[in-house]
Design an enzyme around this catalytic site. Sequence first.
Site, PDB file in Angstrom:
ATOM      1  N   HIS A 177       6.745  -3.429   9.369  1.00 55.67           N
ATOM      2  CA  HIS A 177       7.884  -2.506   9.443  1.00 55.67           C
ATOM      3  C   HIS A 177       7.534  -1.116   9.948  1.00 55.67           C
ATOM      4  O   HIS A 177       8.408  -0.255  10.041  1.00 55.67           O
ATOM      5  CB  HIS A 177       8.607  -2.426   8.090  1.00 55.67           C
TER       6      HIS A 177
ATOM      7  N   THR B 188      -0.048  -3.301   2.151  1.00 55.71           N
ATOM      8  CA  THR B 188      -0.543  -3.113   0.783  1.00 55.71           C
ATOM      9  C   THR B 188      -1.296  -4.359   0.329  1.00 55.71           C
ATOM     10  O   THR B 188      -2.399  -4.269  -0.217  1.00 55.71           O
ATOM     11  CB  THR B 188       0.619  -2.799  -0.178  1.00 55.71           C
TER      12      THR B 188
ATOM     13  N   CYS C 204       6.001   6.843  -0.936  1.00 54.36           N
ATOM     14  CA  CYS C 204       5.598   6.331  -2.239  1.00 54.36           C
ATOM     15  C   CYS C 204       5.585   7.441  -3.284  1.00 54.36           C
ATOM     16  O   CYS C 204       5.823   7.210  -4.451  1.00 54.36           O
ATOM     17  CB  CYS C 204       4.209   5.715  -2.173  1.00 54.36           C
TER      18      CYS C 204
END
Lengths: 409, 95
Positions: A209, A80, A333
Amino acid sequence: MKGIKVAGRPLYLDMQATSPVDPRVLDAMLPFYVSRYGNPHSRTHLYGWESEMAVEAARSQVAALIGASLKEIIFTSGATESNNISVKGVMHFYKEKRRHVITTQTEHKCVLDSCRHLQQEGFEVTYLPVGSDGIIDLERLRREIRPDTGLVSVMTVNNEIGVIQPMEEIGRICKEFSVPFHTDAAQALGKIPIDVEKWNVSLMSLSGHKVYGPKGVGALYMRRRPRIRVEPQMNGGGQERGIRSGTVPTPLVVGMGAACEVAMKEMEYDDKRITALQERLLNGIREKLEGVVVNGSVERRYAGNLNLSFAYVEGESLLMGLKEVAVSSGSACTSASLEPSYVLRALGVDEDMAHTSIRYGIGRFTTEEEIDRAVELTVKQVEKLREMSPLYEMVKEGIDIKQIHWAQH
Amino acid sequence: MAASAVAAPTRNEVLWLYRSLLRVARQFCDYNIREYTKRRTIDAFRHNQKLTDSSKVAAAFADGKAQLEVAKRQCIVYSLYAPKVKSVMDVKRSA
């Protein structure tokens, strides 16, 4: 958890949300959580030196996996942040001459939101549509490029549907018009071969991750020749060549490096297995159920992501019914909202089918037995829900439900 | 170190490594890691069976030994933080 009783921890099939940390990765990280706690930027003592050496080793491990040079890797907090630096940073840096960005409708939220932010500042953004297979039209991309286009941002592997975009071709078009090309490769790293030279990317966002590494770390590839420049988001000590100030988290970075090294060794082995497991899952479900649709291209997709829609079933009920399988309807999300995914809508998936999507994420540690169990539970649950569904009954009686005019409510 | 890396391991040494890896694998309390370690060990040994070049055999053996050390340490770490509830895949099997 409140109200939910399960016999054991559910089997995990949500690898796109996050992957478990590989024990080999944790093994590399732990020393830096105990005795080797030095700040990698400390130049006056051994603690600093050993940490710096570990960070630089990790940098070359990440670079090796994408065919880059270690000087082109900037460590960040995750994909992000890398996406934010890429999209906003490039446009802010070249704002005098470049006022236009091209991206796609199926990008990750953080790219779309960064673009929205740029629009508020007066930049123009083109959101390329995708075909029903989830792939962009290259001719359309070519047509949309303008003299003031400052960036083309297209993700490599889609997080929701696993579709792989034609990176080489997009890179060639960008080179032709000398427009910087950014790609969010968080879901692609360690899963499909990546080559920044072959793809001609200027910037690439990577995440730790999603490759069996730790959460809270990512990387940004920034091309040196021809050099791409960005305006930093974070100001401070000037770490990471001033692009990303803030102390580099040695244990996390070491973990990401180890994850990349393991991925490089295991990519072929993992891919063979994951492809076989995906076939087993799809065939297992299709054998017993009709009305199962794969969302996105079947040929051009990463095997570890299988996004299916089950006709005549309500997605949320299905997810709730699959208590022993940890899956999601799309992106983590947006998993809290009941809205169908914007990615599926961009594909032109019908509203009812978009509501019933389930994303199965297969990974390095998934077993055949888990796949068989997932098939068994999915089939059982879908059959149960269809038995209760008046729509399914009508379809069986031969009524075309698309022709029904529903009364407004 | 360099001298010992060149010498190819004996048949007994290879068998010892194989059995040791499988033994550690079985001790992992995490279902997925346990199954993976077993599977990966078996597949790697099967894959390396065809190796004839003694330096390559030695390299594979050294790599396997390093992996064994990782597995031994991580097996302990995993057991220290094992969740109270087992994987659903383990629960059904014992029932």
